[in-house]
Motif scaffolding. Structure first.
Motif, PDB file in Angstrom:
ATOM      1  N   ASN A 121     -45.260  39.675   5.639  1.00 11.77           N
ATOM      2  CA  ASN A 121     -44.720  39.738   7.002  1.00 11.77           C
ATOM      3  C   ASN A 121     -44.668  38.367   7.651  1.00 11.77           C
ATOM      4  O   ASN A 121     -43.714  38.046   8.377  1.00 11.77           O
ATOM      5  CB  ASN A 121     -45.560  40.694   7.852  1.00 11.77           C
ATOM      6  N   ARG A 200     -36.055  48.637   7.173  1.00  6.42           N
ATOM      7  CA  ARG A 200     -37.492  48.374   7.067  1.00  6.42           C
ATOM      8  C   ARG A 200     -37.848  47.042   7.715  1.00  6.42           C
ATOM      9  O   ARG A 200     -38.883  46.926   8.384  1.00  6.42           O
ATOM     10  CB  ARG A 200     -37.913  48.377   5.601  1.00  6.42           C
ATOM     11  N   GLN A 203     -38.095  47.548  11.385  1.00  6.92           N
ATOM     12  CA  GLN A 203     -39.353  48.206  11.749  1.00  6.92           C
ATOM     13  C   GLN A 203     -40.530  47.235  11.706  1.00  6.92           C
ATOM     14  O   GLN A 203     -41.410  47.256  12.584  1.00  6.92           O
ATOM     15  CB  GLN A 203     -39.608  49.386  10.806  1.00  6.92           C
ATOM     16  N   ILE A 204     -40.558  46.373  10.693  1.00  6.97           N
ATOM     17  CA  ILE A 204     -41.646  45.403  10.548  1.00  6.97           C
ATOM     18  C   ILE A 204     -41.666  44.436  11.722  1.00  6.97           C
ATOM     19  O   ILE A 204     -42.725  44.150  12.310  1.00  6.97           O
ATOM     20  CB  ILE A 204     -41.496  44.637   9.214  1.00  6.97           C
ATOM     21  N   ARG A 206     -40.433  44.807  14.746  1.00 13.18           N
ATOM     22  CA  ARG A 206     -40.833  45.472  15.994  1.00 13.18           C
ATOM     23  C   ARG A 206     -42.339  45.741  16.022  1.00 13.18           C
ATOM     24  O   ARG A 206     -42.974  45.628  17.080  1.00 13.18           O
ATOM     25  CB  ARG A 206     -40.053  46.774  16.162  1.00 13.18           C
ATOM     26  N   ALA A 207     -42.900  46.077  14.881  1.00 13.04           N
ATOM     27  CA  ALA A 207     -44.348  46.310  14.822  1.00 13.04           C
ATOM     28  C   ALA A 207     -45.110  45.015  15.104  1.00 13.04           C
ATOM     29  O   ALA A 207     -46.140  45.031  15.798  1.00 13.04           O
ATOM     30  CB  ALA A 207     -44.724  46.869  13.454  1.00 13.04           C
ATOM     31  N   ALA A 210     -45.054  44.466  18.847  1.00 12.22           N
ATOM     32  CA  ALA A 210     -45.977  45.363  19.537  1.00 12.22           C
ATOM     33  C   ALA A 210     -47.424  44.914  19.367  1.00 12.22           C
ATOM     34  O   ALA A 210     -48.239  45.046  20.290  1.00 12.22           O
ATOM     35  CB  ALA A 210     -45.802  46.791  19.022  1.00 12.22           C
ATOM     36  N   ASP A 211     -47.758  44.346  18.219  1.00 11.44           N
ATOM     37  CA  ASP A 211     -49.129  43.898  17.953  1.00 11.44           C
ATOM     38  C   ASP A 211     -49.593  42.820  18.925  1.00 11.44           C
ATOM     39  O   ASP A 211     -50.799  42.672  19.167  1.00 11.44           O
ATOM     40  CB  ASP A 211     -49.243  43.354  16.517  1.00 11.44           C
ATOM     41  N   PRO A 216     -41.468  46.353  21.966  1.00 12.43           N
ATOM     42  CA  PRO A 216     -40.717  46.390  20.703  1.00 12.43           C
ATOM     43  C   PRO A 216     -39.209  46.470  20.882  1.00 12.43           C
ATOM     44  O   PRO A 216     -38.454  45.931  20.068  1.00 12.43           O
ATOM     45  CB  PRO A 216     -41.261  47.638  20.000  1.00 12.43           C
TER      46      PRO A 216
END
Length: 280
Positions: A121, A200, A203-204, A206-207, A210-211, A216
Motif C-alpha cells: 500500500n 481494489r 478501495q485501498i 479510500r481506506a 480514512a485511517d 474517504p
C-alpha cells in the motif's frame, strides 16, 4: 479501425462498444442503418442522463457514422442530428499537501511492521502521488517495470503512447521494501489471477484516507493524480512539462490545473511584469 488505425487502448474500445450498444437499445435496431428521424429521438430518450454521458455517446456515434460514410457503407452521415449538450468542465478535486503527507505518514507507519499488505500500500501511494500515474497505468506495471535507481519510468499510457514519468527516492525505497516480500509473478502489484484491479486500488486508497481522518469520499486514485499535478504547478512547474508528465495529448486538458495557482500567478505578474514597476 479504432484498434488498428487509431491505436485506441482496450478501455477506449470497451467504452465505444458500450456506447454503441446503448444506442442500439435506444434505437431498437441496428445502429448502422438508423434513420435521421430515429437519431433525432435520442436527445429526448437520453434527457435524464448526465450531459457528459450524452456528449460521450454522441461522440462515439459521430465517429461511427463518419467511419461508415468514409468506407462507403452509408451514402450519408446522419450524425448532425445527434444531441450536443453544453458541457462545463468541472474543477478537479484536490487534497492539500499536508493531507497527502498525512496519508503518506500513516501508510509509512503501518509499513514499519513489514506486513506485506502495508508495504504494498505504501508503494502504491508513493507512486500515485509521486509520479501522477493513472489508476490503470499503476496497477498494470510489470514486476520489473521500475528499475532500481532510475529517476524515470518509461510508461505506455493512453493509446499506447510512451512517456517518461518521475520516480522519487521515496517511491524507490517503498518499492524495494515491497519487492523484498513480493509474492512473485508478472506484475508489480498482483491480485487474483492477474494484477490488482482498479476497483481494489480505489478501495485501498479510500481506506488509507480514512485511517488518517480524511473523509474517504474526498479521495481516489485520480484525486491523488490531480494533487500531483496541482502541487507541481504550485512549486513552479510549467504547463508544458506538466502536460508531458501527465500524458495529456492536448494542453487544454492540463490548463484546468491553473485555477489552483491563481494567487501565485497574480504575484508573478505583479513582481515581474514591466507595467508593475512603472510606479516605482
Amino acid at each position: 479501425m479504432l484498434a488498428a488505425e487509431a491505436g485506441a487502448a482496450r478501455n477506449t474500445l470497451l467504452a465505444y462498444r458500450a456506447d454503441l450498444e446503448a444506442a442500439r437499445k435506444a434505437l431498437g435496431g441496428p445502429v448502422s442503418s438508423a434513420s435521421v428521424e430515429a437519431l433525432k429521438s435520442l436527445g429526448e430518450q437520453w434527457s435524464d442522463l448526465a450531459a457528459s454521458t450524452v456528449a460521450r455517446r454522441s461522440a462515439a456515434l459521430r465517429r461511427f457514422y463518419g467511419f461508415l460514410f468514409d468506407e462507403g457503407f452509408r451514402s450519408d452521415d446522419p450524425s448532425s442530428t445527434l444531441p450536443r449538450p453544453k458541457l462545463s468542465r468541472p474543477l478537479p478535486r484536490i487534497l492539500d499537501p499536508d493531507e497527502v503527507e498525512r496519508m503518506l505518514e500513516g501508510a509509512a507507519e503501518k509499513a514499519q511492521g513489514e506486513r506485506p499488505v502495508a508495504l504494498r500500500n505504501l508503494a502504491l501511494l508513493e507512486l500515485l502521488y509521486g509520479s501522477g500515474l493513472r489508476a490503470s497505468e499503476l496497477v498494470s506495471l510489470p514486476r520489473r517495470g521500475v528499475r532500481p535507481g532510475s529517476p524515470f519510468l518509461i510508461l505506455a499510457g493512453k493509446g499506447g503512447k510512451e512517456r517518461l514519468v518521475p520516480v522519487s527516492d521515496r517511491a524507490h525505497a517503498a518499492i524495494a521494501a515491497w519487492d523484498a516480500v513480493h509474492p512473485g509473478g508478472k506484475w508489480l502489484f498482483p491480485g487474483g489471477k492477474a494484477h490488482l484491479s482498479r476497483v481494489r486500488l480505489f478501495q485501498i486508497v479510500r481506506a488509507m484516507a480514512a485511517d488518517v481522518g480524511i473523509a474517504p469520499d474526498r479521495v481516489s486514485p485520480h484525486v491523488l493524480r490531480h494533487a500531483f499535478a496541482t502541487h507541481l504547478l504550485s512549486g513552479g512547474a510549467d504547463l508544458r512539462t506538466l502536460q508531458a508528465l501527465l500524458g495529456h495529448s492536448d494542453i487544454a486538458t492540463t490548463q484546468i490545473y491553473t485555477h489552483v495557482d491563481a494567487s501565485r500567478l497574480v504575484e508573478l505578474v505583479n513582481a515581474r511584469h514591466p507595467l508593475a514597476r512603472r510606479g516605482d
